[in-house]
Design a protein around this motif. Structure first.
Motif, mmCIF file in Angstrom:
data_model
loop_
_atom_site.group_PDB
_atom_site.id
_atom_site.type_symbol
_atom_site.label_atom_id
_atom_site.label_comp_id
_atom_site.label_asym_id
_atom_site.label_seq_id
_atom_site.Cartn_x
_atom_site.Cartn_y
_atom_site.Cartn_z
ATOM 1 N N LYS A 144 46.779 29.157 21.652
ATOM 2 C CA LYS A 144 45.668 28.932 22.575
ATOM 3 C C LYS A 144 46.138 28.805 24.025
ATOM 4 O O LYS A 144 45.313 28.745 24.945
ATOM 5 C CB LYS A 144 44.904 27.673 22.170
ATOM 6 N N THR A 145 47.463 28.745 24.246
ATOM 7 C CA THR A 145 47.984 28.687 25.618
ATOM 8 C C THR A 145 48.526 30.043 26.077
ATOM 9 O O THR A 145 49.106 30.134 27.160
ATOM 10 C CB THR A 145 49.108 27.626 25.729
ATOM 11 N N GLY A 157 41.595 32.232 20.937
ATOM 12 C CA GLY A 157 40.473 31.717 21.703
ATOM 13 C C GLY A 157 40.094 32.616 22.861
ATOM 14 O O GLY A 157 39.577 32.146 23.881
ATOM 15 N N ARG A 211 38.375 27.807 25.160
ATOM 16 C CA ARG A 211 39.669 27.409 25.725
ATOM 17 C C ARG A 211 39.454 26.477 26.896
ATOM 18 O O ARG A 211 38.564 26.680 27.703
ATOM 19 C CB ARG A 211 40.432 28.650 26.237
#
Length: 577
Positions: A528-529, A554, A573
């Motif tokens: 998700k990063t 995401g 996100r």
């Protein structure tokens, strides 16, 4: 340090040595007969000093070369004072001759200058066939080394410039492809001759009486560089393990276990706790296990570390006898350069990653390998290595994993062959060879993608399956990253039947379609990063599907498939601007 051994001169000597290794490799690639060498580069050239210490391993595959010193030291042990100019030695045996496994034959040529033995030039190359119970010499049914092909102690193949024709005939009698092996052996010998000529010139420049000093200088420099790199490791004891879930015949609960002790004086790499040797041909020799450890240590740090045996003077390796990493005879060994070589590298990386987390790596996936052998329409025999069904690399901090690549133990050094050339040489027709969507392990840095590979085998053929990557995911994630997808193989027969072959085994089938999807490498960091625009690029490149982009990362892809739906992505996100 004397003026003659100043750092600049030593750097020039090391570069010259490495260049000689490269020149040997160019000769081999251009003159070898088999595609396994001319295209895939399944060989390695290296140099050793007069004591058998590796001084350069600049060209080839790391699992071949790190243990090269064992082979040269076996030559020195067995022939002592019976080594003369224009001699050429041949060996392969992992128990008696410093070999890693039987298909890798070593040509070792002593280099003399003014009557003094100063070094050796060597080529270790995986022969296309050395007899044994399966064509291509990956006999998945082997239960002892005698099933795997011809065993060669240290032999003098050429004596004072004269080839031993009786020995040459013996070698060609023990292969299914004598014409190919004949040409490949000549290419190996030629490459070491070119290397010897170049190395003799270098020794003449520095002076034969001073060659040992210069070689010791580059070895000592490598020692200092490696110790400096290891100084960044946290002092202490670090443990890791890798599972071995089969013995080539049935499921087992095996492990490669390592304890890494980091101290001011150096490293101890101890494999106490590793499972006992197994029935199948995945047992490792001392040379192969040592090479895998050296490869893991060298590749963990900066890429410009000198690649010679001096770098590991501060490393003690403990390989308990009777285990997977140091088997007793007559255990079979042909698969060991791949597996358990792969597991040895990964387990050492895991331990090092605990001592220096910023250098940790996600897992490389395990390969799908099959050897297909049969007759061409003209009646000649062929052996085709199914290299293109390649695995993928794991991600690290700052870099995505490499897509389908030549396996962990090669660090990408094994090149994938040209499919058009294969279609010309073998009775096959390729239907597909492309990156496999959604196989790469999700992460802030994405794992490499495997491949979707399909080929028609147009004639009846024997198959030797060596497909460790079939089944559960093998490219594990790191620091929040996820594993890559697992691999699969299926064979469609002419009568419409589809079968799933065993991971290991030898079978015969009529004309068939061979379809493999290779596993993906592990991701590094929380998916998700990951930069959303990198996710979009992966979707547009076919590496990640729009559905997986949303579920794993995401990131919502707009209906046009070419832009990001920013509003919906913000809901999924926190970090999207």
């Amino acid at each position: 340090m004397t003026p003659a051994l100043d750092p600049i001169t030593l750097a020039l000597v090391q570069n010259r040595l490495d260049h000689i290794s490269h020149q040997m490799g160019w000769v081999m690639t251009r003159t070898a007969r088999s595609p396994i060498f001319s295209q895939s580069h399944d060989f390695s050239c290296f140099l050793a000093d007069a004591r058998g210490t590796l001084i350069s391993q600049a060209d080839g595959i790391p699992i071949h070369t790190g243990g090269g010193g064992f082979a040269v030291r076996a030559v020195l042990r067995d022939f002592k004072d019976a080594i003369a100019p224009e001699d050429v030695f041949l060996l392969n045996d992992p128990y008696t001759a410093g070999g890693n496994h039987l298909p890798d034959w070593v040509i070792a040529r002593p280099v003399f200058v003014k009557g003094k033995l100063v070094a050796f030039t060597c080529n270790r190359a995986h022969q296309v066939d050395i007899g044994g119970g399966a064509a291509g010499s990956y006999n998945s049914a082997a239960t002892e080394i005698f099933h795997e092909g011809i065993r060669l102690p240290v032999l003098k193949l050429i004596e004072a410039g004269q080839t031993r024709d009786d020995l040459w005939r013996l070698l060609l009698l023990n292969t299914r492809l004598p014409e190919a092996v004949d040409g490949d052996l000549r290419a190996m010998i030629g490459s070491t001759r070119i290397g010897a000529e170049r190395l003799a010139l270098l020794v003449e420049e520095v002076g034969p009486d001073h060659a040992d000093e210069f070689f010791e200088g580059v070895l000592a420099h490598a020692d200092r560089r490696f110790r400096a790199s290891c100084s960044r490791l946290a002092k202490g004891v670090w443990r890791a393990d890798e599972s071995v879930d089969n013995d080539c015949f049935q499921s087992i609960d095996g492990r490669i276990t390592v304890t890494l002790t980091v101290s001011e004086s150096g490293l101890i790499v101890d494999f106490e706790g590793t499972s006992p040797q197994v029935r199948g041909f995945k047992n490792s020799s001392v040379a192969n296990s040592t090479s895998a450890v050296f490869m893991a240590l060298a590749s963990f740090f900066e890429p410009d570390l000198p690649k010679n045996e001096g770098a590991f003077r501060s490393v003690e390796i403990r390989l308990p006898e009777g285990t997977l990493v140091n088997a007793r005879p007559p255990a079979p060994m042909t698969m060991n350069t791949n597996f358990v070589g792969h597991e040895i590298v990964q387990v050492v990386w895991k331990a090092l990653g605990q001592a220096l987390p910023e250098r940790a790596s996600a897992g490389w996936s395990k390969g799908l390998r099959s050897i297909t052998a049969g007759l061409r329409p003209d009646g000649d025999r062929y052996v085709m290595y199914q290299w293109p069904a390649a695995p993928a690399a794991g991600a690290i901090e700052g870099r995505d994993g490499f897509h389908l690549i030549g396996g962990l133990i090669t660090l990408g050094g094994l090149a994938l062959p040209n499919l058009e050339t294969y279609e010309h040489l073998y009775p096959v027709r390729f239907r597909r060879h492309e990156l496999r969507c959604d196989s790469a392990g999700p992460g802030r840095f994405r794992g490499g993608a495997g491949c979707d590979y399909e080929v028609e085998i147009l004639t009846p053929a024997d198959y030797a399956f060596c497909s460790e990557g079939v089944g559960a995911p093998s490219g594990f994630g790191a620091t929040g990253g996820k594993a890559g997808a697992g691999g699969e193989i299926e064979i469609s027969l002419a009568d419409g039947t589809t079968i799933r072959p065993p991971r290991y085994g030898v079978e015969r089938h009529g004309p068939a379609r061979y379809h493999a999807v290779s596993p993906g490498g592990g991701g590094f960091g929380d998916p998700k990063t990951r930069d959303p625009w990198s996710v979009l690029h992966d979707v547009r490149d076919g590496i990640v599907s729009a559905a997986a982009a949303e579920m794993e990362y995401g990131v919502v892809i707009a209906q046009d498939g070419r832009t990001i739906d920013e509003a919906r992505t913000r809901k999924l996100r926190r970090a999207f601007p």
